[in-house]
Motif scaffolding. Structure first.
Motif, PDB file in Angstrom:
ATOM      1  N   ALA A   1       0.840  -1.153   0.088  1.00 59.94           N
ATOM      2  CA  ALA A   1       0.031  -0.107   0.055  1.00 59.94           C
ATOM      3  C   ALA A   1       0.937   1.348   0.103  1.00 59.94           C
ATOM      4  CB  ALA A   1      -0.861   0.029   1.204  1.00 59.94           C
ATOM      5  N   ARG A   2       0.409   2.354  -0.495  1.00 60.25           N
ATOM      6  CA  ARG A   2       1.167   3.764  -0.192  1.00 60.25           C
ATOM      7  C   ARG A   2       0.755   4.172   1.002  1.00 60.25           C
ATOM      8  NH1 ARG A   2       0.326   6.417  -5.973  1.00 60.25           N
ATOM      9  NH2 ARG A   2       0.267   4.677  -7.241  1.00 60.25           N
ATOM     10  N   THR A   3       1.650   4.971   1.371  1.00 57.16           N
ATOM     11  CA  THR A   3       1.409   5.507   2.955  1.00 57.16           C
ATOM     12  C   THR A   3       1.337   6.802   2.629  1.00 57.16           C
ATOM     13  OG1 THR A   3       4.094   5.164   3.338  1.00 57.16           O
ATOM     14  CG2 THR A   3       2.536   3.328   3.972  1.00 57.16           C
ATOM     15  N   LEU A   4       0.778   7.414   3.882  1.00 59.72           N
ATOM     16  CA  LEU A   4       0.559   8.755   3.680  1.00 59.72           C
ATOM     17  C   LEU A   4       0.621   9.330   5.397  1.00 59.72           C
ATOM     18  CD1 LEU A   4       0.004  11.520   2.253  1.00 59.72           C
ATOM     19  CD2 LEU A   4      -2.197  10.965   2.556  1.00 59.72           C
ATOM     20  N   ARG A   5       1.494  10.332   5.635  1.00 61.36           N
ATOM     21  CA  ARG A   5       1.381  10.947   7.048  1.00 61.36           C
ATOM     22  C   ARG A   5       0.514  11.847   7.179  1.00 61.36           C
ATOM     23  NH1 ARG A   5       5.078   8.953  10.066  1.00 61.36           N
ATOM     24  NH2 ARG A   5       6.973   7.717   9.084  1.00 61.36           N
ATOM     25  N   VAL A   6      -0.404  11.858   8.093  1.00 65.00           N
ATOM     26  CA  VAL A   6      -1.625  12.562   8.297  1.00 65.00           C
ATOM     27  C   VAL A   6      -1.538  13.385   9.471  1.00 65.00           C
ATOM     28  CG1 VAL A   6      -2.909  11.559   6.746  1.00 65.00           C
ATOM     29  CG2 VAL A   6      -2.925  10.791   9.050  1.00 65.00           C
ATOM     30  N   GLN A   7      -2.079  14.328   9.745  1.00 65.78           N
ATOM     31  CA  GLN A   7      -2.468  15.074  11.370  1.00 65.78           C
ATOM     32  C   GLN A   7      -3.750  15.201  11.302  1.00 65.78           C
ATOM     33  OE1 GLN A   7      -0.297  18.729  10.832  1.00 65.78           O
ATOM     34  NE2 GLN A   7       1.450  17.913  11.641  1.00 65.78           N
ATOM     35  N   THR A   8      -4.210  14.784  12.713  1.00 68.61           N
ATOM     36  CA  THR A   8      -5.345  15.074  12.982  1.00 68.61           C
ATOM     37  C   THR A   8      -5.827  16.599  13.371  1.00 68.61           C
ATOM     38  OG1 THR A   8      -5.069  14.412  15.363  1.00 68.61           O
ATOM     39  CG2 THR A   8      -5.427  12.480  13.784  1.00 68.61           C
ATOM     40  N   ARG A   9      -7.065  16.819  13.098  1.00 63.28           N
ATOM     41  CA  ARG A   9      -7.553  18.222  13.533  1.00 63.28           C
ATOM     42  C   ARG A   9      -9.171  18.064  13.607  1.00 63.28           C
ATOM     43  NH1 ARG A   9      -6.229  23.074   9.478  1.00 63.28           N
ATOM     44  NH2 ARG A   9      -6.476  24.682  10.809  1.00 63.28           N
ATOM     45  N   SER A  10      -9.318  18.488  15.047  1.00 67.71           N
ATOM     46  CA  SER A  10     -10.788  18.516  15.323  1.00 67.71           C
ATOM     47  C   SER A  10     -11.523  17.089  14.968  1.00 67.71           C
ATOM     48  CB  SER A  10     -11.739  19.496  14.626  1.00 67.71           C
ATOM     49  OG  SER A  10     -11.148  20.741  14.662  1.00 67.71           O
ATOM     50  N   GLY A  11     -10.605  16.026  15.612  1.00 65.41           N
ATOM     51  CA  GLY A  11     -11.255  14.718  15.291  1.00 65.41           C
ATOM     52  C   GLY A  11     -11.317  14.221  14.120  1.00 65.41           C
ATOM     53  N   ARG A  12     -10.661  14.834  12.976  1.00 61.84           N
ATOM     54  CA  ARG A  12     -10.605  14.531  11.697  1.00 61.84           C
ATOM     55  C   ARG A  12      -9.294  13.974  11.021  1.00 61.84           C
ATOM     56  NH1 ARG A  12     -15.760  15.397   8.789  1.00 61.84           N
ATOM     57  NH2 ARG A  12     -17.275  16.156  10.432  1.00 61.84           N
ATOM     58  N   VAL A  13      -9.455  13.507   9.989  1.00 63.16           N
ATOM     59  CA  VAL A  13      -7.910  13.610   9.178  1.00 63.16           C
ATOM     60  C   VAL A  13      -8.559  13.834   7.626  1.00 63.16           C
ATOM     61  CG1 VAL A  13      -6.473  11.929   8.028  1.00 63.16           C
ATOM     62  CG2 VAL A  13      -6.919  11.562  10.567  1.00 63.16           C
ATOM     63  N   SER A  14      -7.610  15.047   7.230  1.00 60.27           N
ATOM     64  CA  SER A  14      -8.163  15.260   5.812  1.00 60.27           C
ATOM     65  C   SER A  14      -7.119  14.852   4.880  1.00 60.27           C
ATOM     66  CB  SER A  14      -8.092  16.813   5.859  1.00 60.27           C
ATOM     67  OG  SER A  14      -9.149  17.478   6.622  1.00 60.27           O
ATOM     68  N   VAL A  15      -7.601  14.464   3.430  1.00 58.45           N
ATOM     69  CA  VAL A  15      -6.911  14.125   2.542  1.00 58.45           C
ATOM     70  C   VAL A  15      -7.196  14.850   1.378  1.00 58.45           C
ATOM     71  CG1 VAL A  15      -6.127  12.051   1.200  1.00 58.45           C
ATOM     72  CG2 VAL A  15      -6.686  11.596   3.552  1.00 58.45           C
ATOM     73  N   GLY A  16      -6.180  15.403   0.636  1.00 62.21           N
ATOM     74  CA  GLY A  16      -6.438  16.399  -0.242  1.00 62.21           C
ATOM     75  C   GLY A  16      -6.824  15.818  -1.654  1.00 62.21           C
ATOM     76  N   SER A  17      -7.503  16.506  -2.462  1.00 65.88           N
ATOM     77  CA  SER A  17      -7.700  15.974  -3.869  1.00 65.88           C
ATOM     78  C   SER A  17      -6.509  15.379  -4.571  1.00 65.88           C
ATOM     79  CB  SER A  17      -8.440  16.994  -4.557  1.00 65.88           C
ATOM     80  OG  SER A  17      -7.721  18.004  -4.856  1.00 65.88           O
ATOM     81  N   ASP A  18      -5.467  15.912  -4.432  1.00 64.27           N
ATOM     82  CA  ASP A  18      -4.049  15.635  -5.070  1.00 64.27           C
ATOM     83  C   ASP A  18      -3.789  14.383  -4.671  1.00 64.27           C
ATOM     84  OD1 ASP A  18      -3.610  17.090  -2.823  1.00 64.27           O
ATOM     85  OD2 ASP A  18      -1.631  17.418  -3.291  1.00 64.27           O
ATOM     86  N   GLN A  19      -3.867  13.965  -3.411  1.00 67.07           N
ATOM     87  CA  GLN A  19      -3.566  12.925  -2.804  1.00 67.07           C
ATOM     88  C   GLN A  19      -4.397  11.693  -2.943  1.00 67.07           C
ATOM     89  OE1 GLN A  19      -3.496  14.693   1.024  1.00 67.07           O
ATOM     90  NE2 GLN A  19      -1.192  14.220   1.246  1.00 67.07           N
ATOM     91  N   LEU A  20      -5.643  11.980  -3.378  1.00 64.92           N
ATOM     92  CA  LEU A  20      -6.671  11.180  -3.608  1.00 64.92           C
ATOM     93  C   LEU A  20      -6.590  10.693  -5.075  1.00 64.92           C
ATOM     94  CD1 LEU A  20      -9.934  12.372  -1.922  1.00 64.92           C
ATOM     95  CD2 LEU A  20      -8.466  10.684  -1.355  1.00 64.92           C
TER      96      LEU A  20
END
Ligand code: FES
Length: 133
Positions: free
Chosen positions: A12-31
């Protein structure tokens, strides 16, 4: 119901993410990278995440699954068209349902919403788990 894209790669590809207000966001470019590869994408643990999240791209959206095996808690991994536990061999389909035991329950599923910029947010409060197949 999601119809997953073919999973053609064992890793799998991996992506480091940060949580913010109980959520993780993934941008359209990453998608876009995820969709191009037709792969599950593991989001690595960041502060506030209780487990890595496996994001699966389907024809009609995304699903986010926890990576903790429901048998005895090992870390599962996306593989060829399945999610696999290396400890005792349980397998799950790309919707998180059990396809081979000893696990009996589906992987934890997290709600996913689409944001106004074409990215997504994963809410870090699990939905009710689906049953196994
Ligand atoms: Fe996953 Fe046992 S912990 S199959």
């Amino acid at each position: 119901m999601l119809t997953p894209l073919a999973i053609g790669c064992a890793t799998a590809r991996t992506l480091r993410v940060q949580t913010r207000s109980g959520r993780v966001s993934v941008g359209s470019d990453q998608l876009a990278l995820l969709a191009a590869g037709g792969q599950a994408l593991t989001l690595l643990v960041g502060e506030g995440l209780v487990e890595p999240i496996i994001l699966v791209s389907g024809y009609d959206g995304y699903i986010a699954l926890g990576s903790t095996c429901t048998h005895l808690g090992c870390r599962v991994r996306p593989g060829r068209g399945a999610i696999i536990c290396p400890c005792h061999g349980s397998t799950y389909n790309l919707q998180g349902a059990v396809t081979r035991g000893p696990a009996q329950r589906a992987l934890t599923r997290y709600p996913v919403s689409i944001d106004s910029h074409g990215g997504i947010s994963v809410v870090l409060s699990p939905e009710a788990a689906e049953g196994s197949e």
